[in-house]
Design a protein around this motif. Sequence first.
Motif, mmCIF file in Angstrom:
data_model
loop_
_atom_site.group_PDB
_atom_site.id
_atom_site.type_symbol
_atom_site.label_atom_id
_atom_site.label_comp_id
_atom_site.label_asym_id
_atom_site.label_seq_id
_atom_site.Cartn_x
_atom_site.Cartn_y
_atom_site.Cartn_z
ATOM 1 N N VAL A 164 0.843 -1.207 0.000
ATOM 2 C CA VAL A 164 0.000 0.000 0.000
ATOM 3 C C VAL A 164 0.873 1.250 0.000
ATOM 4 C CG1 VAL A 164 -1.663 1.329 1.360
ATOM 5 C CG2 VAL A 164 -1.982 -1.142 1.061
ATOM 6 N N ILE A 165 1.917 1.259 0.833
ATOM 7 C CA ILE A 165 2.828 2.406 0.868
ATOM 8 C C ILE A 165 3.456 2.635 -0.506
ATOM 9 C CG2 ILE A 165 5.034 3.215 1.802
ATOM 10 C CD1 ILE A 165 4.252 1.828 4.452
ATOM 11 N N ASP A 184 12.276 -2.065 -0.496
ATOM 12 C CA ASP A 184 12.337 -3.138 -1.496
ATOM 13 C C ASP A 184 10.991 -3.329 -2.190
ATOM 14 O OD1 ASP A 184 14.976 -3.551 -0.854
ATOM 15 O OD2 ASP A 184 14.619 -5.317 0.392
ATOM 16 N N GLU A 185 9.902 -3.177 -1.436
ATOM 17 C CA GLU A 185 8.577 -3.324 -2.036
ATOM 18 C C GLU A 185 8.338 -2.251 -3.080
ATOM 19 O OE1 GLU A 185 5.815 -5.722 -2.658
ATOM 20 O OE2 GLU A 185 6.395 -5.991 -0.566
ATOM 21 N N LEU A 186 8.736 -1.012 -2.773
ATOM 22 C CA LEU A 186 8.572 0.075 -3.738
ATOM 23 C C LEU A 186 9.394 -0.189 -4.998
ATOM 24 C CD1 LEU A 186 7.544 2.962 -4.437
ATOM 25 C CD2 LEU A 186 9.679 3.805 -3.440
ATOM 26 N N ARG A 224 14.778 -1.304 11.397
ATOM 27 C CA ARG A 224 15.495 -1.302 10.110
ATOM 28 C C ARG A 224 14.944 -2.348 9.145
ATOM 29 N NH1 ARG A 224 19.936 -4.944 9.619
ATOM 30 N NH2 ARG A 224 20.134 -6.313 11.429
ATOM 31 N N GLU A 225 14.433 -3.478 9.693
ATOM 32 C CA GLU A 225 13.848 -4.490 8.813
ATOM 33 C C GLU A 225 12.654 -3.928 8.041
ATOM 34 O OE1 GLU A 225 16.026 -6.757 11.983
ATOM 35 O OE2 GLU A 225 14.689 -5.033 11.945
ATOM 36 N N LEU A 226 11.844 -3.100 8.716
ATOM 37 C CA LEU A 226 10.701 -2.483 8.035
ATOM 38 C C LEU A 226 11.152 -1.454 7.006
ATOM 39 C CD1 LEU A 226 7.910 -1.884 10.715
ATOM 40 C CD2 LEU A 226 7.773 -3.274 8.652
ATOM 41 N N ILE A 227 12.203 -0.707 7.326
ATOM 42 C CA ILE A 227 12.718 0.277 6.374
ATOM 43 C C ILE A 227 13.122 -0.410 5.073
ATOM 44 C CG2 ILE A 227 14.520 1.993 5.959
ATOM 45 C CD1 ILE A 227 14.690 2.301 9.056
ATOM 46 N N LYS A 228 13.892 -1.465 5.203
ATOM 47 C CA LYS A 228 14.344 -2.194 4.012
ATOM 48 C C LYS A 228 13.182 -2.869 3.294
ATOM 49 C CE LYS A 228 17.898 -5.436 2.439
ATOM 50 N NZ LYS A 228 17.032 -6.072 1.448
ATOM 51 N N GLN A 229 12.268 -3.453 4.065
ATOM 52 C CA GLN A 229 11.116 -4.131 3.466
ATOM 53 C C GLN A 229 10.275 -3.150 2.658
ATOM 54 O OE1 GLN A 229 8.748 -6.732 6.102
ATOM 55 N NE2 GLN A 229 6.931 -5.668 5.361
#
Length: 559
Positions: free
Chosen positions: A39-40, A71-73, A63-68
């Motif tokens: 969604v982001i 990477d999704e974008l 940091r795991e969420l930042i990278k996730q």
Amino acid sequence: MITLRPYQSESIDATLRFFAEDTGNPLIVLPTGTGKSVVIAEFCRQVLGQWPDTKILVVTHVRELIKQNYDELKGLWPEAPAGINSAGLKKRDYDPSIVFCGIQSVHGKASKFVKVDLCLIDEAHLIPRKANTMYQKFLKNLKLMNPDMRVIGLTATPYRLDSGLLHQGKDALFSAVSYEADLKDMVSQGYLTKLVSKQPKTRLDVSGVATRGGEFIQGDLERAVDKDDVNRAAVREIIEYGKDRKSWLIFCAGVSHAQHVAELIRAAGISCETIFGDTASEDRDRIVRDFKAGQIQCLASMGVLTTGFNAPAVDMIAMLRPTQSTGLYIQIMGRGMRNSPGKTECLVLDFAGNVARHGPVDRVNPKKPRKSEGEGEAPVKTCPKCDSIVFAAFRECPDCGYVWPAREVQIERTATTLAVMSIEAPAIWRKVNAVSYRRHKKPDKPDSMRVDYRCGLSQISEWVCFDHKGFAKDKARRWWQRRLVAPDAIPDSTEQALAWSGRLAKPIEIQVRQNGKYTEIVDVRFVSDVQTGGAGIPVSAATGGASTQGPLLLNAMYG
């Protein structure tokens, strides 16, 4: 190119409409595992597609969420003008149109970002209400450079233990929910895995453990829970219930508690590791990688693995950590609800009484925070050695040094029978004899339109909220669109809806289901449905909820 799920498209459409109609900051509420990072990514792509000069920050704390999220974008939009600003990821970007940030890395560097237009905050429930925190100071400084900056919060749990709902109350950062996906709907539609519970005999009685700020005091809790006989009894049950399970998570009450539990698991010949907040990043990455690969069967943890941890294969969760926080309870449960090949359910073993405190995970009722502005008295106790009066939460007397003994935990041998997910009641069709509409008033709340269906001797009601903001108003619009005889305008207020109610078709039947003490309307059927052999579109009783055909409705409504 990623094809969005219907609810993901709806959440983006609803939030863009919110910005067109409201000056506040919206919340997007999506259960854990339903794709907030997607969604982001798509939201950023659409915004920059329409307004190329927009500067967007996506901020979180892990940091795991930042990278996730980054990477999704990039997977959705490889040429995206995006960067990362995170000390943990060893990147310090400020200039790209989209920057994925760690709050710990940027909270004192707002001035290095030139005129931010939009700030998306993942895991928004972690933003404290107090003004002197990293998040609040950072947002305040961004606002100084651009007073028109808007903030979007994304979370699975739109409330905090200390301050209640994120969009209500004094100094709330968010003003309304722009979209919310129902957890039970996500499970029934196959987007998430269901939870099931068994009946562990070992239950932690922490009724004597004091609380502070609405949560159990950490030190007291661990001393009460981390007992060798209790740990051994719980681990025996975990091993027995988990013999046919592949991937276990155990949530403990403290670091030492997790270490002791892990030692017992390993002593039984089962691979188990521990992860804590201070675990070195290299070790943490290795452990998580091996766990996801199935080389480690069990992880025991305290204080981590509740956000930013994505291991879809988890099929058993053991709660050895009692908590008063409904948000933490839901975050823990969410670790087991992601889909994975061959996985049909996730087993929950609640040794800590959390289901009893908070209710089934899809029908929780968060406690309202206690008022603390001069109301009531702080609990106190008397020191048995020097008769000093001290706060009840103190473990040591500040005057004479007396130390109160640790509270003992008890093992109850009565098995719990509580379900971790609410039981699905059968839905039945009821013939509708008459429909009436009237204004519903509630103190300190916007008006709504009450709709009463007369079904024989029974009356079943629902409330349609045109005067509300965000998601509630969107659902009211979908409710109205479903009932129009011919294409027509959609009301913008309860007053208009009542004046135009004569334009609506009357259902010949409604499908209802008992949901606790309430009767929920899950579907409607009209003469046209019977004539064409079609089925009605599901709607939610109290809110006029979204249907599984939501995108078609949105296209019809908004072109």
